[in-house]
Design an enzyme around this catalytic site. Sequence first.
Site, PDB file in Angstrom:
ATOM      1  N   TYR A 170     -13.174  -3.669  24.592  1.00  0.00           N
ATOM      2  CA  TYR A 170     -12.050  -3.388  23.680  1.00  0.00           C
ATOM      3  C   TYR A 170     -12.266  -4.128  22.353  1.00  0.00           C
ATOM      4  O   TYR A 170     -12.141  -3.543  21.280  1.00  0.00           O
ATOM      5  CB  TYR A 170     -10.742  -3.840  24.338  1.00  0.00           C
ATOM      6  CG  TYR A 170      -9.501  -3.521  23.524  1.00  0.00           C
ATOM      7  CD1 TYR A 170      -8.976  -2.234  23.495  1.00  0.00           C
ATOM      8  CD2 TYR A 170      -8.844  -4.513  22.798  1.00  0.00           C
ATOM      9  CE1 TYR A 170      -7.824  -1.940  22.756  1.00  0.00           C
ATOM     10  CE2 TYR A 170      -7.701  -4.232  22.063  1.00  0.00           C
ATOM     11  CZ  TYR A 170      -7.192  -2.947  22.054  1.00  0.00           C
ATOM     12  OH  TYR A 170      -6.052  -2.663  21.317  1.00  0.00           O
ATOM     13  N   ASN A 190      -5.029   6.963  16.589  1.00  0.00           N
ATOM     14  CA  ASN A 190      -4.264   5.964  17.357  1.00  0.00           C
ATOM     15  C   ASN A 190      -4.708   5.865  18.814  1.00  0.00           C
ATOM     16  O   ASN A 190      -4.558   4.816  19.446  1.00  0.00           O
ATOM     17  CB  ASN A 190      -2.772   6.362  17.265  1.00  0.00           C
ATOM     18  CG  ASN A 190      -1.926   5.638  18.285  1.00  0.00           C
ATOM     19  OD1 ASN A 190      -1.569   4.477  18.127  1.00  0.00           O
ATOM     20  ND2 ASN A 190      -1.602   6.338  19.379  1.00  0.00           N
ATOM     21  N   GLY A 197       4.150   5.286  23.444  1.00  0.00           N
ATOM     22  CA  GLY A 197       3.761   4.060  22.737  1.00  0.00           C
ATOM     23  C   GLY A 197       3.852   4.164  21.218  1.00  0.00           C
ATOM     24  O   GLY A 197       4.733   4.826  20.660  1.00  0.00           O
ATOM     25  N   ASP A 221      -8.145  15.694  23.602  1.00  0.00           N
ATOM     26  CA  ASP A 221      -8.793  14.580  24.283  1.00  0.00           C
ATOM     27  C   ASP A 221      -9.899  14.104  23.351  1.00  0.00           C
ATOM     28  O   ASP A 221     -10.870  14.832  23.118  1.00  0.00           O
ATOM     29  CB  ASP A 221      -9.366  15.040  25.637  1.00  0.00           C
ATOM     30  CG  ASP A 221      -9.933  13.863  26.431  1.00  0.00           C
ATOM     31  OD1 ASP A 221     -10.382  12.873  25.802  1.00  0.00           O
ATOM     32  OD2 ASP A 221      -9.930  13.937  27.669  1.00  0.00           O
ATOM     33  N   SER A 250      -7.313  -3.485  16.150  1.00  0.00           N
ATOM     34  CA  SER A 250      -6.595  -4.606  16.751  1.00  0.00           C
ATOM     35  C   SER A 250      -7.141  -5.898  16.171  1.00  0.00           C
ATOM     36  O   SER A 250      -8.319  -5.960  15.784  1.00  0.00           O
ATOM     37  CB  SER A 250      -6.834  -4.600  18.266  1.00  0.00           C
ATOM     38  OG  SER A 250      -6.467  -5.847  18.816  1.00  0.00           O
TER      39      SER A 250
HETATM   40  P1  NAP Z   1      -0.336   3.245  25.020  1.00  0.00           P
HETATM   41  O1  NAP Z   1       1.149   3.365  25.020  1.00  0.00           O
HETATM   42  O2  NAP Z   1      -1.047   2.964  26.266  1.00  0.00           O
HETATM   43  O3  NAP Z   1      -0.912   4.552  24.295  1.00  0.00           O
HETATM   44  C1  NAP Z   1      -2.282   4.866  24.279  1.00  0.00           C
HETATM   45  C2  NAP Z   1      -2.382   6.345  23.965  1.00  0.00           C
HETATM   46  O4  NAP Z   1      -3.763   6.717  23.848  1.00  0.00           O
HETATM   47  C3  NAP Z   1      -1.792   7.207  25.093  1.00  0.00           C
HETATM   48  O5  NAP Z   1      -1.106   8.287  24.523  1.00  0.00           O
HETATM   49  C4  NAP Z   1      -3.031   7.684  25.829  1.00  0.00           C
HETATM   50  O6  NAP Z   1      -2.857   8.905  26.521  1.00  0.00           O
HETATM   51  C5  NAP Z   1      -3.953   7.877  24.626  1.00  0.00           C
HETATM   52  N1  NAP Z   1      -5.332   8.105  25.016  1.00  0.00           N
HETATM   53  C6  NAP Z   1      -6.148   7.338  25.788  1.00  0.00           C
HETATM   54  N2  NAP Z   1      -7.330   7.949  25.948  1.00  0.00           N
HETATM   55  C7  NAP Z   1      -7.265   9.126  25.252  1.00  0.00           C
HETATM   56  C8  NAP Z   1      -8.160  10.188  25.037  1.00  0.00           C
HETATM   57  N3  NAP Z   1      -9.396  10.191  25.555  1.00  0.00           N
HETATM   58  N4  NAP Z   1      -7.761  11.237  24.277  1.00  0.00           N
HETATM   59  C9  NAP Z   1      -6.528  11.255  23.729  1.00  0.00           C
HETATM   60  N5  NAP Z   1      -5.618  10.288  23.924  1.00  0.00           N
HETATM   61  C10 NAP Z   1      -5.993   9.231  24.681  1.00  0.00           C
HETATM   62  O7  NAP Z   1      -0.795   2.065  24.022  1.00  0.00           O
HETATM   63  P2  NAP Z   1      -0.407   1.666  22.526  1.00  0.00           P
HETATM   64  O8  NAP Z   1      -0.214   0.220  22.528  1.00  0.00           O
HETATM   65  O9  NAP Z   1       0.641   2.561  21.978  1.00  0.00           O
HETATM   66  O10 NAP Z   1      -1.797   1.946  21.800  1.00  0.00           O
HETATM   67  C11 NAP Z   1      -1.919   2.706  20.637  1.00  0.00           C
HETATM   68  C12 NAP Z   1      -3.028   2.107  19.778  1.00  0.00           C
HETATM   69  O11 NAP Z   1      -2.614   0.817  19.321  1.00  0.00           O
HETATM   70  C13 NAP Z   1      -4.346   1.894  20.516  1.00  0.00           C
HETATM   71  O12 NAP Z   1      -5.423   2.254  19.684  1.00  0.00           O
HETATM   72  C14 NAP Z   1      -4.351   0.400  20.764  1.00  0.00           C
HETATM   73  O13 NAP Z   1      -5.655  -0.123  20.904  1.00  0.00           O
HETATM   74  C15 NAP Z   1      -3.664  -0.107  19.510  1.00  0.00           C
HETATM   75  N6  NAP Z   1      -3.144  -1.463  19.618  1.00  0.00           N
HETATM   76  C16 NAP Z   1      -2.139  -1.754  20.493  1.00  0.00           C
HETATM   77  C17 NAP Z   1      -1.662  -3.041  20.564  1.00  0.00           C
HETATM   78  C18 NAP Z   1      -0.559  -3.431  21.498  1.00  0.00           C
HETATM   79  O14 NAP Z   1      -0.183  -4.618  21.515  1.00  0.00           O
HETATM   80  N7  NAP Z   1       0.014  -2.518  22.264  1.00  0.00           N
HETATM   81  C19 NAP Z   1      -2.207  -4.043  19.739  1.00  0.00           C
HETATM   82  C20 NAP Z   1      -3.236  -3.715  18.872  1.00  0.00           C
HETATM   83  C21 NAP Z   1      -3.680  -2.421  18.811  1.00  0.00           C
HETATM   84  P3  NAP Z   1      -2.445   8.947  28.097  1.00  0.00           P
HETATM   85  O15 NAP Z   1      -0.958   8.719  28.151  1.00  0.00           O
HETATM   86  O16 NAP Z   1      -2.850  10.312  28.503  1.00  0.00           O
HETATM   87  O17 NAP Z   1      -3.203   7.856  28.773  1.00  0.00           O
END
Ligand code: NAP
Length: 299
Positions: free
Chosen positions: A223, A89, A15, A62, A167
């Site tokens: 969230y 992140n 991601g 973690d 977010s």
């Molecule tokens: P993603 O692809 O689902 O990535 C989330 C990442 O966080 C994954 O690497 C996941 O690891 C990791 N994670 C979850 N729990 C964890 C823990 N306890 N310790 C370490 N790592 C952990 O989602 P993304 O969209 O790239 O999200 C990245 C950030 O952007 C997040 O903070 C999200 O809230 C923010 N965000 C995203 C969006 C969007 O539209 N996508 C919008 C606003 C904000 P695993 O692979 O092991 O699960």
Amino acid sequence: MADKRVALVTGANKGIGFETCRKLAANDITVILTARNEKNGSVAVEKLKASGLSDVVFHPLDVKEPASIASMAKFVETNYKKLDILINNAGENGNAVNLEALPSIINGGMLQVFDENVDKVKEVSTETYEMAVQCLRTNYYGTKRVTEALLPLLQLSKSARVVNVTSFFGQLQFFYNKKFKAEMSDVENLSEEKIDGILQWFLKDFEEDKLKANGWPLTVAAYKVSKAAIIAYTRIMGKKYPNILINCVHPGYVRTDMSYRTGPLTPEEGARAPVMVAMLPDDGPSGRYFYEMQESTTF
Ligand code: NAP
């Protein structure tokens, strides 16, 4: 090179975090790519190396586990003696969806997880109390604990940056709870203790089924609360540590696992804003919220 900048990114195996690592490494920054799953993290590093970015290393992290955080901080201290850029992140969305039914809450390619749509959202997704607890633990407390562990090393940098990925769902427009809004907006009197109290209050209301009665969000509630807490924490930390630029950023609506692959932006596009905030000049702002590439005064 002794003075090369060193960055650490949490939740970077995929991601936005993964693409953030790619961009930082391409900017001649040493990158510590962290992930909770060792295999996924190592594979991610190998992918970046195969694309010609050699100065990327993996370390497990973690963000929910204090021992894991301590071991990561020790690794950074031993190998780099300082940290220049921390990107918090890692995140989870605090709900589970029925993927087959998901299209019923997608409109124009975007998830309609707004309270006006609560009945439909509830048919498709589940948010339990335990999921809410875990969501706050990862998103807010993970950000806070990782930052605390790395602050001594950030203080040793000549131009330290902390970027908290939040977010737009953390903006106060998604809340109807007047006391919550007033406390979160009162920057002068905000404190980490106040945020803790607010999060306990939210969880209690969640457990007692009082979200609606007390004006909390009804969809993706934990969230939204966790991301509002990150914005508030960023404002506190920006004031508390004037020698570090500490900001938070909404990366945009990005097609990742978290968003069930909906949204207009690719992960590469979603990494632009976090990297821009990480590369702010020394006289740049601190304690602020960026909506994608623009600083925003709307919280
Ligand atoms: P993603 O692809 O689902 O990535 C989330 C990442 O966080 C994954 O690497 C996941 O690891 C990791 N994670 C979850 N729990 C964890 C823990 N306890 N310790 C370490 N790592 C952990 O989602 P993304 O969209 O790239 O999200 C990245 C950030 O952007 C997040 O903070 C999200 O809230 C923010 N965000 C995203 C969006 C969007 O539209 N996508 C919008 C606003 C904000 P695993 O692979 O092991 O699960």
